[in-house]
Design a protein around this motif. Structure first.
Motif, PDB file in Angstrom:
ATOM      1  N   PRO A 255       0.800  -1.228   0.000  1.00 53.47           N
ATOM      2  CA  PRO A 255       0.000   0.000   0.000  1.00 53.47           C
ATOM      3  C   PRO A 255       0.828   1.270   0.000  1.00 53.47           C
ATOM      4  CG  PRO A 255      -1.005  -1.613   1.444  1.00 53.47           C
ATOM      5  CD  PRO A 255       0.299  -2.211   0.989  1.00 53.47           C
ATOM      6  N   SER A 256       1.986   1.269   0.662  1.00 54.18           N
ATOM      7  CA  SER A 256       2.821   2.472   0.673  1.00 54.18           C
ATOM      8  C   SER A 256       3.322   2.836  -0.717  1.00 54.18           C
ATOM      9  CB  SER A 256       3.998   2.299   1.628  1.00 54.18           C
ATOM     10  OG  SER A 256       4.759   1.155   1.294  1.00 54.18           O
ATOM     11  N   ASP A 257       3.342   1.858  -1.637  1.00 58.38           N
ATOM     12  CA  ASP A 257       3.709   2.151  -3.016  1.00 58.38           C
ATOM     13  C   ASP A 257       2.582   2.862  -3.754  1.00 58.38           C
ATOM     14  OD1 ASP A 257       6.270   0.843  -2.887  1.00 58.38           O
ATOM     15  OD2 ASP A 257       5.189  -1.068  -2.947  1.00 58.38           O
ATOM     16  N   LEU A 258       1.361   2.710  -3.264  1.00 55.39           N
ATOM     17  CA  LEU A 258       0.191   3.283  -3.926  1.00 55.39           C
ATOM     18  C   LEU A 258      -0.326   4.526  -3.211  1.00 55.39           C
ATOM     19  CD1 LEU A 258      -1.802  -0.026  -4.619  1.00 55.39           C
ATOM     20  CD2 LEU A 258      -0.108   1.077  -6.074  1.00 55.39           C
ATOM     21  N   LEU A 259      -0.313   4.507  -1.890  1.00 51.24           N
ATOM     22  CA  LEU A 259      -0.930   5.578  -1.109  1.00 51.24           C
ATOM     23  C   LEU A 259       0.074   6.711  -0.875  1.00 51.24           C
ATOM     24  CD1 LEU A 259      -2.957   3.474   1.476  1.00 51.24           C
ATOM     25  CD2 LEU A 259      -3.780   4.567  -0.615  1.00 51.24           C
ATOM     26  N   THR A 260       0.308   7.459  -1.924  1.00 54.39           N
ATOM     27  CA  THR A 260       1.226   8.592  -1.876  1.00 54.39           C
ATOM     28  C   THR A 260       0.431   9.891  -1.861  1.00 54.39           C
ATOM     29  OG1 THR A 260       1.323   8.735  -4.282  1.00 54.39           O
ATOM     30  CG2 THR A 260       2.925   7.280  -3.199  1.00 54.39           C
ATOM     31  N   ARG A 261       1.143  10.975  -1.661  1.00 56.08           N
ATOM     32  CA  ARG A 261       0.510  12.296  -1.705  1.00 56.08           C
ATOM     33  C   ARG A 261      -0.234  12.497  -3.025  1.00 56.08           C
ATOM     34  NH1 ARG A 261      -1.271  16.638   1.319  1.00 56.08           N
ATOM     35  NH2 ARG A 261      -1.695  18.282  -0.163  1.00 56.08           N
ATOM     36  N   GLU A 262       0.380  12.062  -4.100  1.00 53.61           N
ATOM     37  CA  GLU A 262      -0.217  12.253  -5.427  1.00 53.61           C
ATOM     38  C   GLU A 262      -1.497  11.448  -5.593  1.00 53.61           C
ATOM     39  OE1 GLU A 262       3.884  13.463  -5.364  1.00 53.61           O
ATOM     40  OE2 GLU A 262       2.982  11.526  -4.864  1.00 53.61           O
ATOM     41  N   SER A 263      -1.523  10.229  -5.073  1.00 55.32           N
ATOM     42  CA  SER A 263      -2.725   9.413  -5.216  1.00 55.32           C
ATOM     43  C   SER A 263      -3.867   9.977  -4.379  1.00 55.32           C
ATOM     44  CB  SER A 263      -2.450   7.955  -4.852  1.00 55.32           C
ATOM     45  OG  SER A 263      -2.090   7.808  -3.498  1.00 55.32           O
ATOM     46  N   PHE A 264      -3.551  10.552  -3.208  1.00 55.10           N
ATOM     47  CA  PHE A 264      -4.593  11.189  -2.407  1.00 55.10           C
ATOM     48  C   PHE A 264      -5.129  12.436  -3.113  1.00 55.10           C
ATOM     49  CE2 PHE A 264      -3.023   8.582   1.132  1.00 55.10           C
ATOM     50  CZ  PHE A 264      -4.225   8.163   1.666  1.00 55.10           C
ATOM     51  N   GLU A 265      -4.276  13.175  -3.791  1.00 58.05           N
ATOM     52  CA  GLU A 265      -4.752  14.331  -4.558  1.00 58.05           C
ATOM     53  C   GLU A 265      -5.692  13.875  -5.676  1.00 58.05           C
ATOM     54  OE1 GLU A 265      -1.553  16.754  -5.933  1.00 58.05           O
ATOM     55  OE2 GLU A 265      -0.976  17.426  -3.930  1.00 58.05           O
ATOM     56  N   ASN A 266      -5.341  12.784  -6.341  1.00 56.65           N
ATOM     57  CA  ASN A 266      -6.240  12.221  -7.363  1.00 56.65           C
ATOM     58  C   ASN A 266      -7.594  11.880  -6.756  1.00 56.65           C
ATOM     59  OD1 ASN A 266      -4.259  12.394  -9.345  1.00 56.65           O
ATOM     60  ND2 ASN A 266      -3.715  10.222  -9.261  1.00 56.65           N
ATOM     61  N   ALA A 267      -7.565  11.236  -5.589  1.00 56.62           N
ATOM     62  CA  ALA A 267      -8.807  10.824  -4.936  1.00 56.62           C
ATOM     63  C   ALA A 267      -9.662  12.031  -4.541  1.00 56.62           C
ATOM     64  CB  ALA A 267      -8.493   9.962  -3.715  1.00 56.62           C
ATOM     65  N   LEU A 268      -9.018  13.081  -4.037  1.00 53.74           N
ATOM     66  CA  LEU A 268      -9.747  14.294  -3.690  1.00 53.74           C
ATOM     67  C   LEU A 268     -10.452  14.872  -4.910  1.00 53.74           C
ATOM     68  CD1 LEU A 268      -7.269  16.242  -1.355  1.00 53.74           C
ATOM     69  CD2 LEU A 268      -9.349  15.060  -0.687  1.00 53.74           C
ATOM     70  N   MET A 269      -9.764  14.889  -6.046  1.00 55.87           N
ATOM     71  CA  MET A 269     -10.360  15.453  -7.261  1.00 55.87           C
ATOM     72  C   MET A 269     -11.578  14.655  -7.705  1.00 55.87           C
ATOM     73  SD  MET A 269      -7.203  16.831  -9.616  1.00 55.87           S
ATOM     74  CE  MET A 269      -5.755  16.069  -8.913  1.00 55.87           C
ATOM     75  N   VAL A 270     -11.482  13.340  -7.688  1.00 54.23           N
ATOM     76  CA  VAL A 270     -12.622  12.512  -8.096  1.00 54.23           C
ATOM     77  C   VAL A 270     -13.778  12.678  -7.119  1.00 54.23           C
ATOM     78  CG1 VAL A 270     -13.407  10.122  -8.357  1.00 54.23           C
ATOM     79  CG2 VAL A 270     -11.268  10.859  -9.422  1.00 54.23           C
ATOM     80  N   ASP A 271     -13.474  12.693  -5.835  1.00 45.44           N
ATOM     81  CA  ASP A 271     -14.485  12.908  -4.809  1.00 45.44           C
ATOM     82  C   ASP A 271     -15.240  14.214  -5.066  1.00 45.44           C
ATOM     83  OD1 ASP A 271     -15.947  13.026  -2.449  1.00 45.44           O
ATOM     84  OD2 ASP A 271     -14.212  13.304  -1.148  1.00 45.44           O
ATOM     85  N   LEU A 272     -14.504  15.297  -5.290  1.00 45.29           N
ATOM     86  CA  LEU A 272     -15.109  16.607  -5.499  1.00 45.29           C
ATOM     87  C   LEU A 272     -15.864  16.674  -6.824  1.00 45.29           C
ATOM     88  CD1 LEU A 272     -12.047  18.564  -4.157  1.00 45.29           C
ATOM     89  CD2 LEU A 272     -14.343  18.711  -3.186  1.00 45.29           C
ATOM     90  N   ALA A 273     -15.342  16.014  -7.853  1.00 49.21           N
ATOM     91  CA  ALA A 273     -16.023  16.014  -9.151  1.00 49.21           C
ATOM     92  C   ALA A 273     -17.346  15.271  -9.098  1.00 49.21           C
ATOM     93  CB  ALA A 273     -15.117  15.390 -10.217  1.00 49.21           C
ATOM     94  N   LEU A 274     -17.427  14.260  -8.232  1.00 45.72           N
ATOM     95  CA  LEU A 274     -18.658  13.480  -8.096  1.00 45.72           C
ATOM     96  C   LEU A 274     -19.633  14.092  -7.099  1.00 45.72           C
ATOM     97  CD1 LEU A 274     -17.147   9.874  -8.118  1.00 45.72           C
ATOM     98  CD2 LEU A 274     -18.705  10.827  -9.837  1.00 45.72           C
TER      99      LEU A 274
END
Length: 572
Positions: A255-274
């Motif tokens: 998970p530490s390979d996936l759960l980076t600052r950049e991936s959380f920013e991606n998630a925030l954008m999708v959350d807000l877009a939806l």
């Protein structure tokens, strides 16, 4: 001794399966039904939140069989265990709702404890619904061993009066019935048809928001978030996830390979877009903290300024999850955000976010184009002011436009129950701002959701669009309207929301991010001098939670123990 080859000593499970010293451990594995071949393969924990209570979970026992089949085919040994799941809809509107948010911590702890105790090499987590997916993700981040999440899928939308319906429709139907806008027979028909079967509730409520966030973080299979609970494709995803976990174990992709600052920013954008649930503003910071990443309300604020609201989903719009699925699902949302996303972020299914965009099929019916959004800014907003200096949150996408700037007079209540009595008694009038306090993480305790009061407002022709609600508690993902939650600091911790009095003028400006009490600083200081902290009455889990829970502005996580405190040995 067995002629089986010992497993790779680098695997965690070797600590409980290999060598003469582990003969007792192997004996117990045999008693549980494992044979030599099973014992010496990688051991994969299948963390399942199945139960017979929650519609989003009743099918997870069947789905787990496909996960385990995939694990076995790929050369691993699946070992299933269970954790709890609270149904927020059933817990809503009574004292049981105080158990919901604390259950997130119990879920995370239980998955961590089971995985550490039995030295699993990897985890496949099956989860659905509000606090369960975040709890699983917190555990996965904390453990940092190879992991995949299979979210259980949404239920189909119901139907009432030839229109789509869901759980939010029923809650609002109660208000319409109480005000004479709906007959008892009509309410019964709505009750029987709004939730037609298994799966998480059909709108962009917390469960489905978290499923979309999980897919964007890269921890679930492409398309997993929007494939329905009864769709055969969900079984295929479950089996593929079971197979793929062995590759992640072999390659030590964690998970530490996936759960980076950049991936959380991606998630925030999708959350807000939806236009997702405000509960993500509790859960994403909590998950990020476990991953060693700092995600704050300021991040939501900053990302919202550059992220458009693209999909008008229920509870504020007409679209349900099945419509989003047919329009291309989360990958379709990614296509419209591609210029802002971190495209190189990897996922569990060997694709990057950029690959998912390249393979996306966007229909354009539900997910609107980037240059023609539902709203120019994101679906969630952070408000600050002298009521909530550390921030409050609102699902701006679910508000009437005329409520984005609103001024009204406070009607103050010390509990959700007192508010419901006032609403049922017709004591709330257009132009009021309902203030519900002492319902935060510590003061609640447990920070209960308040779908009932917001539904009574939104479902009332007299009050809808004319009454706002502010609380240090939180709201269901099914909430719509001018419902402002997470006011921080909470009243029980001495937050200024504790100082609001009946009749005070409250000013709300979503576009400017403001939430202000039109009372002088001098008057507020006088009120603060006269304020006394409440006595919080709780036992058991809630007593411990009230003692340890932090502010909603930091995710409502539990305070870490003071490891620097000295301990003295004392003698009589």
């Amino acid at each position: 001794m067995s002629e089986q080859q010992p497993k790779d000593a680098g695997l965690r499970s070797a600590e409980v399966t290999e060598g003469a010293d582990r003969a007792p451990h192997r004996s117990l594995f045999r008693a549980a039904g494992l044979e030599d071949d099973d014992i010496h393969k990688p051991l994969i924990g299948v963390a399942n939140s199945w139960n017979e209570i929650v519609p989003g979970h009743v099918h997870l026992d069947e789905l787990a069989e496909y996960v385990k089949e995939g694990i076995s085919e790929a050369g691993g040994t699946p070992l299933e265990f269970n954790t709890i799941a609270v149904d927020d809809g059933i817990a809503m509107g009574h004292d049981g709702m105080r158990s919901s948010l604390p259950s997130r911590e119990t879920i995370a702890d239980s998955v961590e404890l089971m995985t550490n105790a039995h030295r699993f090499d990897g985890i496949v987590a099956l989860a659905s619904c509000d606090k369960i997916v975040p709890g699983m993700l917190m555990a996965i981040a904390r453990l940092d061993i190879p992991a995949i999440v299979v979210t259980g899928g949404h239920m189909a939308a119901g139907e009432f009066d030839d229109e789509p319906a869901d759980l939010a429709s029923v809650f609002e139907g109660v208000s319409k019935y109480n005000e004479g806008e709906m007959t008892e027979d009509e309410l019964y028909a709505l009750e029987c048809n709004a939730c037609p079967g298994e799966g998480s509730c059909a709108g962009m409520f917390t469960a489905n928001t978290m499923a979309c966030v999980t897919e964007t973080l890269g921890l679930s299979w492409t398309g997993c978030a929007t494939v329905g609970a009864t769709d055969t494709r969900k079984r295929t995803i479950a089996k593929q996830s079971g197979q793929e976990i062995l590759r992640l174990v072999e390659e030590n992709i964690r998970p530490s390979d996936l759960l980076t600052r950049e991936s959380f920013e991606n998630a925030l954008m999708v959350d807000l877009a939806l236009g997702g649930s405000t509960n993500t503003m509790l859960h994403l910071p909590a998950i990020a903290q476990e991953a060693g990443v700092d995600v704050t309300l300021e991040d939501f604020d900053e990302v919202a300024d550059r992220t458009p609201h693209l999909a008008h989903m229920s509870p504020s719009g007409p679209w349900r999850m099945e419509h989003l699925r047919d329009d291309g699902g989360v990958p379709a949302v990614l296509t419209q955000l591609s210029e802002q996303l971190h495209l190189d972020r990897p996922t569990v299914d060997r694709k990057t976010i950029g690959d998912r965009i390249d393979e996306a099929e966007w229909g354009g019916a539900v997910v609107q184009p980037r240059d023609d959004p539902v709203h120019e800014d994101g679906g969630l907003a952070v408000l600050r002011g002298n009521i909530a200096p550390d921030g409050a949150v609102v699902k701006a996408a679910a508000m009437d436009d005329e409520m984005r700037q609103f001024e009204g007079h406070a009607r103050v209540f010390e509990s959700q129950e007192a508010t419901l009595e006032a609403l049922d008694g017709g004591e709330i009038d257009p132009g009021d701002v309902i203030v519900i306090r002492y319902e935060g993480p510590r003061g609640g305790p447990g920070m209960p959701e308040m779908l009932e009061p917001t539904s009574k407002v939104s479902g009332s022709p007299r009050l809808s669009g004319t009454v706002a609600l502010i609380t240090d508690g939180r709201f269901s993902g099914a909430t719509r309207g001018a419902a402002i939650g997470h006011a921080s600091p909470e009243a029980a911790a001495g937050g200024p929301i504790a100082l609001v009095e009946d009749g005070d003028t409250i000013e709300i400006d979503v576009d400017e991010g403001r939430l202000d009490l039109a009372v002088s600083d001098e008057e507020l200081r006088e009120r603060a001098d006269a304020w006394t902290p409440p006595t919080i009455e709780a036992t058991g889990v809630l007593e411990r939670y009230a003692a340890m829970a932090t502010s909603a502005s930091t995710g409502g996580i539990l305070e870490a123990p003071d490891r620097t405190a000295s301990t003295e040995i004392r003698f009589e």
